[in-house]
Write a protein that holds these residues in place. Structure first.
Motif, PDB file in Angstrom:
ATOM      1  N   GLU A 547      -3.116 -10.099  -6.039  1.00  0.00           N
ATOM      2  CA  GLU A 547      -1.687  -9.903  -5.750  1.00  0.00           C
ATOM      3  C   GLU A 547      -0.959  -9.421  -6.997  1.00  0.00           C
ATOM      4  O   GLU A 547      -0.101  -8.546  -6.932  1.00  0.00           O
ATOM      5  CB  GLU A 547      -1.063 -11.206  -5.241  1.00  0.00           C
ATOM      6  CG  GLU A 547      -1.391 -11.422  -3.780  1.00  0.00           C
ATOM      7  CD  GLU A 547      -0.778 -12.691  -3.206  1.00  0.00           C
ATOM      8  OE1 GLU A 547      -1.040 -12.959  -2.035  1.00  0.00           O
ATOM      9  OE2 GLU A 547      -0.055 -13.401  -3.941  1.00  0.00           O
ATOM     10  N   LYS A 576      -2.548 -13.248   2.999  1.00  0.00           N
ATOM     11  CA  LYS A 576      -2.318 -12.567   1.716  1.00  0.00           C
ATOM     12  C   LYS A 576      -1.614 -11.245   1.989  1.00  0.00           C
ATOM     13  O   LYS A 576      -2.101 -10.173   1.619  1.00  0.00           O
ATOM     14  CB  LYS A 576      -3.636 -12.270   1.007  1.00  0.00           C
ATOM     15  CG  LYS A 576      -4.631 -13.398   1.014  1.00  0.00           C
ATOM     16  CD  LYS A 576      -5.977 -12.931   0.496  1.00  0.00           C
ATOM     17  CE  LYS A 576      -7.042 -13.972   0.667  1.00  0.00           C
ATOM     18  NZ  LYS A 576      -7.366 -14.282   2.066  1.00  0.00           N
ATOM     19  N   ALA A 578       0.782  -9.774   0.751  1.00  0.00           N
ATOM     20  CA  ALA A 578       1.304  -9.001  -0.382  1.00  0.00           C
ATOM     21  C   ALA A 578       0.375  -7.844  -0.751  1.00  0.00           C
ATOM     22  O   ALA A 578       0.821  -6.724  -0.956  1.00  0.00           O
ATOM     23  CB  ALA A 578       1.511  -9.919  -1.575  1.00  0.00           C
ATOM     24  N   VAL A 579      -0.915  -8.122  -0.791  1.00  0.00           N
ATOM     25  CA  VAL A 579      -1.857  -7.086  -1.198  1.00  0.00           C
ATOM     26  C   VAL A 579      -1.916  -5.999  -0.128  1.00  0.00           C
ATOM     27  O   VAL A 579      -1.860  -4.800  -0.415  1.00  0.00           O
ATOM     28  CB  VAL A 579      -3.267  -7.681  -1.399  1.00  0.00           C
ATOM     29  CG1 VAL A 579      -4.219  -6.624  -1.910  1.00  0.00           C
ATOM     30  CG2 VAL A 579      -3.218  -8.856  -2.350  1.00  0.00           C
TER      31      VAL A 579
END
Ligand SMILES: Nc1ncnc2c1ncn2[C@@H]1O[C@H](COP(=O)(O)OP(=O)(O)OP(=O)(O)O)[C@@H](O)[C@H]1O
Length: 910
Positions: A547, A576, A578-579
């Protein structure tokens, strides 16, 4: 009373008479005014009609002539003649000027007669477009009849709305066909794309264009799917706007003239209605498209679509056969439309244009077609840009930069992901030198996909841009962590440099620090989902690091390319986001699911060996299809690699980490770099790190500087002791160190003998000790001071315990001496490197409170929970796995780390 009444009456009558008189006067005046107005109107009408047909023709028209000669119309003709003469005095030159204007603004096929261009293939590369396109001519009387060309703006300049009077559709079709043919013939093949939609017809709109409909030049759309088509248009417009804005231009036209490149073909959307109102949302979408289309190089031609477009639009109303009025000329001037192009000639011309387009697109392109003529000329200061394939002969670029800092590649097994990566890497490396681009390549798959890019046995060359090649890392998720750690360190280094130079981006940093080495870094992680394979600390750490890199990498020129089988890869991102969100560049191989945005079906329809390249987070309008050439079959990539290696090969060699092959001690940098030292480092094994480093134990005079190898794995245990001894020997001059090799497990004899011989041949004192002689040796070494360093290497200490424990009354046992050696030896230059086949046996050896005497250990097939007492009580996560050991040195490490034991050259590598 009676007189009074009659007087009153007389007054009233008089007043009424006066009123009547007044009203009569007013009415009379009004009648006169009306008569005058009507006469004026009649005069104006007459004027208008005379103007429309022309004075001479009006005189010849019996009805008009009769009207003109009535007394009421006296003076009309004279007045018009005066105005005309005055106007013509100024305008006698007008038609000539118009003709000249059209000649300049509508050059070549845009304005010339069809005989000069119909059937020929255009050569204009399309950096700019003609301003006007001829549709017919008009005639005016300017002291004689004069004709001038009538042309309309199109493409970047204006939309066109055509309406038809009843029974004039053939004329409209001919008009549209001629216009489109002019446009198609003006540019080189591929310069313009036409989309046809006809509310009334499933097929057959503009039938003479049939040959072109088999190419991308003309696409006929489903009459029932107008909204989809408009959506596509809107998406295309958004994309072009985005690209242009990003580059600081207000329109595609401005960008074309600034860059000197066509960049995109022009597009024309031809929408045939039937004069009836479309649905409100269709009208809304058309208006929306029209409002932004011209800046994106797209124009609409609406036929009988009753709607008012905002912005630039010209109107043509076809009033009768080959006759129209246009907003260019005004309603009073009839336009004589050009005659229809002969159908057979249009058909033949369409065929020729289609052939030329297919020929230009060429057959399937090869990997070499992706490469520039000159290598290494591009700068990566602003972005990385390279073609990965072709669409209709045109290269399709992948851009890694500000808007698309990271990429996600997905596709089922065998769909060509690895091939895509090779095509991309080859195309990039041919354009950017290693000073501009550094590659870190990691493949979690079992196999050798990137192995050829590092120096190997078969191939002497390597890819000079590669700094790290990690293959077969499927079981070494820690290696993925190491790469991410390395990238975050590099991020920190770059942002510190940026701060120092008071800049925020890589391109600014490069400007401010021209002497610095700031290549863009691209880290490719194939089958990256392995990183998140288990619910453990590696996953947690990998998520956090990934991230961080994804968020901050953009401005520092550090880019991730994450590839995986579609579903597995996407599922890995659950929790996750964000990635995932930072991966705005999406590459979907055929049949890839979930890589593109929901509802975007482009990958489903993508043919074999193609990829959908989408720079807009997978949203439909960003789709670009590319045929990816074969970059992975034998010899293709190596040929490029060899050229690049010859060019840049002197630059440093990439590090290869191969999880399936144990490293060789004598080939490792950690070993070859060793030199004489008073505090020798006993190398235990290769560390799992981006740099080629090893874990070692410093044999200094501090307490606990002994090493225990724990577990039953003989081969690894022997390897660890072997590298510890050899590396120590390398740092000591002959005579400065004495080795005692205690072979306590019979199966170790060959290894021990070999090592003893090796040490002796290096000039070192090396004695082989057996179970029987060990007791004596430890008692001597425990009691005797020595000027040289002494190292006891014990193979299978537990096997000797019964012998060591034997105690003669009143004397210390061998075990007592060994314990003393472990406790006090290091301070006197005596160290024990021992192998115990279980933790319990080690503890038996050390006795109560002796664990401190083992400052470093390497565990093989030992469960983590057995090790915590040896690791200062911390919880140790370790599930034993083949060819790996868990290493801890309490003076240098805060937590145990994984090492790869070096392979003894005598061992076969399986
Ligand atoms: N564009 C292409 N043209 C010709 N052959 C190709 C192309 N792309 C891939 N191939 C061939 O198809 C096979 C599978 O391709 P590749 O290994 O790239 O797929 P993959 O998606 O990476 O599969 P996996 O995930 O199973 O490794 C290879 O033999 C490769 O040479």
């Amino acid at each position: 009373m009676g007189r009074k009444k009659s007087e009153q009456r007389a007054r009233v009558v008089t007043a009424l008479d006066q009123l009547r008189h007044q009203i009569g006067l007013a009415l009379g005046a009004a009648r006169n005014a009306r008569a005058a107005a009507e006469q004026e109107l009649a005069r104006r009408r007459l004027e208008q009609e005379v103007v429309r047909v022309g004075l001479e023709r009006a005189a010849a028209d019996p009805e008009l002539a009769a009207r003109m000669t009535t007394p009421a119309m006296a003076g009309v003709v004279e007045q018009l003649a005066t105005v005309r003469d005055r106007f013509y005095a100024e305008w006698a030159d007008g038609p000539r000027r118009l003709r000249e204007l059209v000649t300049t603004a509508a050059p070549g096929p845009a304005g010339a007669p069809p005989g000069e261009w119909l059937g020929r293939v255009g050569a204009d590369p399309g950096l700019s477009s003609p301003e006007l396109w001829r549709i017919g001519e008009s005639t005016v009387d300017v002291g004689g009849r004069q004709t001038f060309d009538v042309a309309v703006p199109l493409l970047d300049a204006s939309h066109l709305s055509i309406t038809s009077a009843p029974n004039t559709r053939p004329t409209v079709d001919a008009l549209v066909e001629s216009l489109l043919m002019r446009v198609l013939s003006a540019f080189e093949p591929g310069g313009v794309k036409i989309h046809l939609w006809d509310i009334g017809q499933l097929t057959g709109v503009l039938p003479n264009f049939y040959a072109l409909t088999r190419t991308s030049a003309v696409t006929v759309h489903d009459p029932t799917r107008l909204v989809d088509l408009l959506d596509d248009f809107a998406g295309h417009i958004r994309r072009i706007h985005g690209v242009a804005m990003q580059a600081g231009h207000v329109s595609l036209r401005a960008m074309r003239s600034a860059t000197g490149k066509r960049l995109e073909p022009w597009r024309i959307g031809v929408l045939y209605g039937n004069g009836e109102d479309l649905q409100p949302e269709q009208i809304r979408d058309i208006k929306r498209v029209a409002s932004g289309a011209l800046e994106a190089g797209m124009a609409l031609i609406l036929v009988d679509v009753p709607t008012m477009l905002d912005g630039a639009v010209e109107n043509v109303h076809v009033t009768a056969d080959r006759t129209a009025v246009t907003s260019m000329n005004g309603p009073d001037l009839a336009v004589r439309l050009d005659p229809p192009l002969p159908a057979s000639q249009v058909t033949a011309a369409a065929g020729r244009l289609a052939e030329a387009l297919v020929a230009k697109q060429g057959g399937p392109r090869t990997f070499e077609d992706l490469l520039p003529t000159e290598f290494g000329t591009e700068s990566s200061a602003v972005e990385l840009r390279a073609p990965v394939g072709f669409h209709e002969g045109e290269p399709v670029d992948v851009v890694i930069g500000d808007a698309t800092p990271h990429a996600l590649i997905g596709g089922p097994s065998g769909s060509g992901k690895t091939n895509f990566l090779y095509a991309l890497l080859g195309s990039l490396c041919a354009r950017y030198s290693p000073d501009e681009l550094s590659l870190y390549l990691l493949d979690f798959k079992e196999g050798v996909s990137f192995a050829g890019l590092a120096p190997g046995r078969k191939e002497e060359s390597w890819l000079p841009h590669a700094r790290l090649v990690g293959v077969n890392v499927n079981t070494d998720r820690e290696f993925g962590l190491a790469l991410l750690r390395f990238l975050t360190d590099e991020l920190r280094r770059r942002s510190a440099a940026a701060k120092e130079h008071e800049v925020t981006t890589l391109s600014e940093l490069r400007q401010q620090d021209p002497g610095g080495h700031w290549p863009r870094i691209v880290a490719v992680v194939d089958e990256f989902q392995y990183l998140f394979g288990e619910r453990d600390s590696v996953t947690a750490l990998a998520t956090a690091l990934l991230e961080d890199v994804a968020r901050r990498g953009r401005s520092q020129g550090i880019h991730l390319i994450l590839a995986s089988q579609d579903i597995a890869g996407i599922e890995a991102f659950w929790g996750k986001p964000a990635v995932f969100e930072q991966c705005t560049l999406r590459i979907a191989m055929p049949k890839a699911r979930r890589v593109l945005a929901e509802g975007n079906q482009a990958a489903v329809a993508a043919p074999r060996w193609h990829a959908v390249v989408n720079h807009d987070s997978g949203i439909g309008h960003g789709n670009g299809l590319a045929h990816v050439p074969d970059a992975s079959s034998g010899g293709v990539f190596p040929a490029l690699q060899r050229q690049l290696w010859q060019r840049y090969g002197a630059t440093s060699v990439p590090r290869l980490f191969d999880g399936a092959h144990a490293p060789v001690l004598t080939e490792s940098t950690a070993y070859t770099a060793l030199s004489r030292s008073d505090r020798p480092q006993a190398i235990v094994g290769q560390s799992i790190d981006v740099a080629d480093t090893a874990h070692s134990v410093e044999l200094s005079a501090a307490p606990g500087r002994n090493l225990a190898v724990l577990g039953t794995g003989q081969r690894d245990a022997v390897s660890i002791l072997d590298s510890a001894v050899r590396s120590t020997a390398r740092q000591c001059a002959p005579g400065d160190v004495e080795f005692a090799l205690a072979c306590l497990v019979e199966r170790c004899t060959p290894a021990v003998t070999d090592l003893a011989e090796e040490l002796s041949s290096g000039g070192h004192k090396a004695e082989v000790v057996t179970t029987d002689t060990l007791t004596d040796l430890v008692s001597v070494w425990a009691g005797q001071e020595s000027s040289e360093r002494r190292i006891l290497v014990a193979y299978g200490v537990d096997a000797a315990l019964p012998t060591l424990e034997a105690k003669e009354p009143g004397k210390s046992s061998g075990l007592d001496h060994l314990r003393a050696l472990l406790k006090h030896g290091p301070a006197r230059g005596v160290h024990v490197l021992g192998w115990w086949r279980s933790v319990a046996r080690l503890k038996d050896t050390l006795g109560f409170g002796g664990t401190d005497d083992i400052g470093a250990w390497a565990a093989l097939d030992v469960q983590g929970n057995e090790l915590s007492t040896l690791a200062a009580g911390q919880v140790v996560h370790w599930s034993p796995r083949p060819d790996r050991a868990l290493f801890f040195d309490r003076t240098t490490l805060s937590a145990p780390e994984i090492v790869v034991p070096f392979r003894r050259e005598e061992d076969t590598d399986d």
